[in-house]
Design an enzyme around this catalytic site. Structure first.
Site, PDB file in Angstrom:
ATOM      1  CG  ASN A 145      11.404  23.187  -4.564  1.00  0.00           C
ATOM      2  OD1 ASN A 145      10.340  23.403  -5.135  1.00  0.00           O
ATOM      3  ND2 ASN A 145      12.169  22.254  -4.239  1.00  0.00           N
ATOM      4  N   GLY A 146      14.841  22.869  -5.064  1.00  0.00           N
ATOM      5  CA  GLY A 146      15.446  22.628  -6.344  1.00  0.00           C
ATOM      6  C   GLY A 146      17.025  22.247  -6.279  1.00  0.00           C
TER       7      GLY A 146
ATOM      8  CD  GLU B  69       5.850   4.983   0.565  1.00  0.00           C
ATOM      9  OE1 GLU B  69       4.860   4.614  -0.008  1.00  0.00           O
ATOM     10  OE2 GLU B  69       6.479   5.993   0.242  1.00  0.00           O
TER      11      GLU B  69
ATOM     12  CG  HIS C 159      12.920 -18.319 -12.809  1.00  0.00           C
ATOM     13  ND1 HIS C 159      13.509 -19.375 -13.595  1.00  0.00           N
ATOM     14  CD2 HIS C 159      11.738 -18.294 -12.890  1.00  0.00           C
ATOM     15  CE1 HIS C 159      12.267 -19.779 -14.222  1.00  0.00           C
ATOM     16  NE2 HIS C 159      11.143 -19.204 -13.908  1.00  0.00           N
TER      17      HIS C 159
ATOM     18  CE  LYS D  34       0.776  12.737  -1.137  1.00  0.00           C
ATOM     19  NZ  LYS D  34       1.240  11.319  -1.071  1.00  0.00           N
TER      20      LYS D  34
HETATM   21  C1  F6R Z   1       4.784   6.276  -2.583  1.00  0.00           C
HETATM   22  C2  F6R Z   1       4.650   7.445  -3.266  1.00  0.00           C
HETATM   23  C3  F6R Z   1       5.576   7.708  -4.201  1.00  0.00           C
HETATM   24  C4  F6R Z   1       5.037   8.459  -5.458  1.00  0.00           C
HETATM   25  C5  F6R Z   1       6.085   9.019  -6.347  1.00  0.00           C
HETATM   26  C6  F6R Z   1       5.517   9.873  -7.651  1.00  0.00           C
HETATM   27  O1  F6R Z   1       3.567   6.032  -1.583  1.00  0.00           O
HETATM   28  O2  F6R Z   1       3.613   8.220  -2.989  1.00  0.00           O
HETATM   29  O3  F6R Z   1       6.421   6.606  -4.645  1.00  0.00           O
HETATM   30  O4  F6R Z   1       3.869   7.837  -6.101  1.00  0.00           O
HETATM   31  O5  F6R Z   1       7.074   9.832  -5.768  1.00  0.00           O
HETATM   32  O6  F6R Z   1       4.886  10.834  -7.171  1.00  0.00           O
HETATM   33  P1  F6R Z   1       3.695  11.786  -8.133  1.00  0.00           P
HETATM   34  O7  F6R Z   1       2.541  10.526  -8.039  1.00  0.00           O
HETATM   35  O8  F6R Z   1       3.324  12.933  -7.422  1.00  0.00           O
HETATM   36  O9  F6R Z   1       4.679  11.877  -9.532  1.00  0.00           O
END
Ligand code: F6R
Length: 607
Positions: free
Chosen positions: A98-99, A486, A502, A602
């Site tokens: 991961n990365g 999304e 504008h 996520k």
């Molecule tokens: C949209 C959503 C993303 C997260 C973003 C930040 O529904 O969930 O825009 O808000 O990727 O993620 P976190 O909050 O985990 O830093």
């Protein structure tokens, strides 16, 4: 992004790996794979698409073995094809990652010089090739893995498995999170503790630069300086059961419905039982010594910060700057004396937000975090972490985490306002009393779902949708547009109502639904004027307001959604409900994958 897992077990690990990957699918779902060592022999199974495809494959082509690694992918380098699917294997080595290995091109070139060719488009394959090359030069698996790690630049959480080594796994972390789980004669690694929850609650978090050499009986951790170190094993409270849909069709719908409950938990954890004060963790914050707040976050969390800017400035008189973490981190912004730096992140692992935090750490007076994962990197690296208590959020589109973030941020702004003498004791207590009634008002507002569903069905056929809001409703308009984009893939844009004329008003025609978020607050009449400008050009207005607003401004409006009355300061939290329902039902109507929308993950642990 991408989830990794590894198990040195006492039983067949393939089903355990798949179960753990199921819990990590929120990190990516382009493809998935596992590798095991069975009777000393390394084997693997991989499938493109969702994890269910890998599960199906394993029914027809089982994979035996009591040690294994697994991966669920969010593609960064190379399309989501089978050849690019992890685990990557070179000779006796299998690797999950991961990365991003930023110097993979240089490494490939070095390998090419000694005649080693690559087969995939991924950066990760280089790790396996390099380790195998070291093995061939006579190194042991541990030496080969460590020599490989020493060459890598970028971010990684990695797990290595070796042919002929059923009791050895090597795990390493730099820039991406990795947890080690301790079981009875078993040991596990995972991108987070949730993945390991069905197996253990005894967790050791690796720190930056750590490399762990794991066998069933021993865990040795070597830090970035090459020293053997002890890292604390903690018992983590994760409710393993809270990962089902509780009768809902989607996690997102369950998570929207949970909001009254989780917000009430958030409030209960911060408001003193006699409702006279807000109790912050640890030593709290000395708001009197702070003269400015800098915030940096991403996506929905960024919109939560934007809302908080209005609260901190208007209620507490504190100047606030908010930026996307991805911009902030490379802008080298000056952090002046008396600055509190505040980072909001559901996962607590977002790479850009973490980098922004690390930039501020030596400069700011204090580092504050608002996260949903108390064990996350952002929580651990802050001076003060304020958990949002939203519970595990599985739907990729954030809903309950957003409203819980807002709740914590409003609590903080109120605390600051009181501490800085901008709110009297009575005013402060009155605000706490209205906050305590928020869950009940949320419950009441849930009844708008059917009305919003009807509107969503209509807009689900649209190509574009505009969202408008003024003042504190502007960030919510941005959030509404993001939610719709999304999960329904409908193009949506949000503007501060006053900005429309504008430029963006040129987009308005008879086909354009325009969602106007306007409770009857001090700015209502201004927003209504902008709404009239839209209607004068044929735009189809969906007005989200309260009963008083509907009474004065519904004429000519295409659809009106009426919300319960609410204190102005709390409205940005309550009015999240209709924008969430709108996106959810538009997506359901379009038949998209609501919980796992295309191209997204996520937890965004790459920049
Ligand atoms: C949209 C959503 C993303 C997260 C973003 C930040 O529904 O969930 O825009 O808000 O990727 O993620 P976190 O909050 O985990 O830093």
């Amino acid at each position: 992004m991408c989830g990794i897992v590894g198990i040195l077990g006492q039983h067949e690990v393939a089903p355990m790996l798949v179960e753990a990957l199921k819990r990590l699918e929120y990190r990516g779902y382009d493809s998935a794979g596992i590798a095991t060592v069975n009777e000393g022999v390394l084997g693997r199974r991989r499938a493109i698409g969702k994890l269910v495809n890998l599960s199906d494959l394993l029914v027809h082509e089982p994979l035996a073995g009591k040690s294994g690694i697994g991966h669920t992918r969010w593609a960064t380098h190379g399309a989501p094809t089978l050849v690019n699917t992890h685990p990557h294997r070179a000779g006796a080595v299998a690797v999950v990652h991961n990365g991003i290995i930023e110097n993979y091109r240089d490494l490939r070139a070095e390998l090419a010089e000694v005649g080693i060719a690559y087969q995939t488009e991924t950066d990760t394959e280089t790790v396996a090739l390099l380790a195998q090359h070291h093995l061939e030069s006579g190194m042991s698996p541990i030496e080969a893995a460590r020599a490989t790690l020493a060459k890598l630049e970028g971010a990684y959480a990695l797990a290595f498995l070796f042919d002929g080594e059923p009791d050895l796994m090597i795990a390493a972390r730099k820039g991406s999170p990795l947890a080690i789980g301790h079981g009875e004669g078993e040991v596990y690694v995972g991108s987070d503790a949730i993945a390991l929850a069905p197996m253990t609650d005894r967790i050791t978090y690796l720190e930056e630069g750590d490399c762990a050499i794991l066998s069933r009986s021993e865990v040795t951790i070597i830090d970035a300086d090459g020293q053997t170190v002890q890292r604390e094993a903690r018992t983590i409270r994760i409710d393993a059961a809270r990962i089902d849909k509780a009768g809902h069709k989607h996690f997102m719908s369950k998570e929207i419905a949970e909001q009254p409950t989780v917000i009430s938990e958030t409030l209960a954890s911060y408001i003193a039982p006699d409702a006279s004060d807000i109790i912050l963790p640890g030593d709290g914050i000395d708001f009197a010594s702070i003269n400015r707040i800098t915030m940096a976050s991403c996506g929905t969390a960024y919109y939560a910060c934007l809302t908080a800017k209005y609260w901190f400035e208007q209620l507490a008189g504190l100047p606030v700057e908010v930026d996307f973490a991805s911009e902030f981190r490379y802008r080298t912004p000056p952090v002046t004396e008396g600055t509190a730096a505040l980072f909001v992140s559901q996962s607590g692992e977002t790479a850009d937000t973490l980098a922004a935090l690390r930039y501020c750490a030596p400069l700011a007076q204090t580092i504050l975090a608002v996260t949903n994962v108390p064990e996350s990197s952002i929580a651990r690296e802050s001076d003060l972490n304020m958990p949002i208590h939203a519970g595990v959020e599985i739907g990729v589109a954030s809903t309950k985490a957003f409203t819980c973030q807002l709740t914590v941020l409003l609590l903080l702004a109120l605390k600051a306002a009181h501490a800085r003498g901008r709110l009297t004791d009575e005013g402060f207590k009155a605000k706490l009393a209205s906050l305590r009634s928020l869950p009940a008002t949320f419950n009441q507002a849930m009844s708008i779902e059917e009305t919003v569903r009807g509107v969503a069905l209509r807009i689900s056929q649209s190509r574009d949708v505009l969202f408008l809001g003024r003042g504190r409703m502007f960030p919510l308009a941005l959030e509404g547009a993001l939610k719709l984009k999304e999960i329904s893939y409908i193009h949506a844009e949000a503007y501060a109502s006053g900005e429309l004329k504008h430029g963006p008003i040129a987009l308005v025609d008879e086909q354009m639904p325009v969602v106007v978020i306007a409770p009857r607050d001090a700015l209502f009449d201004k927003t209504v004027s902008n709404m009239q400008e839209v209607m004068a050009r044929g735009g189809k207005v969906i007005l989200i307001t309260d009963a008083a607003g509907a009474k004065t401004a519904s004429d000519g409006v295409w659809q009106t959604i009426i919300m319960p009355d609410i204190d102005d300061d709390l409205a940005p939290i309550l009015y999240a409900i209709p924008v969430q329902f709108l996106a959810y039902h538009a997506a359901v109507a379009k038949g998209t994958d609501v919980d796992q929308p295309r191209n997204l993950a996520k937890s965004v642990t790459v920049e």
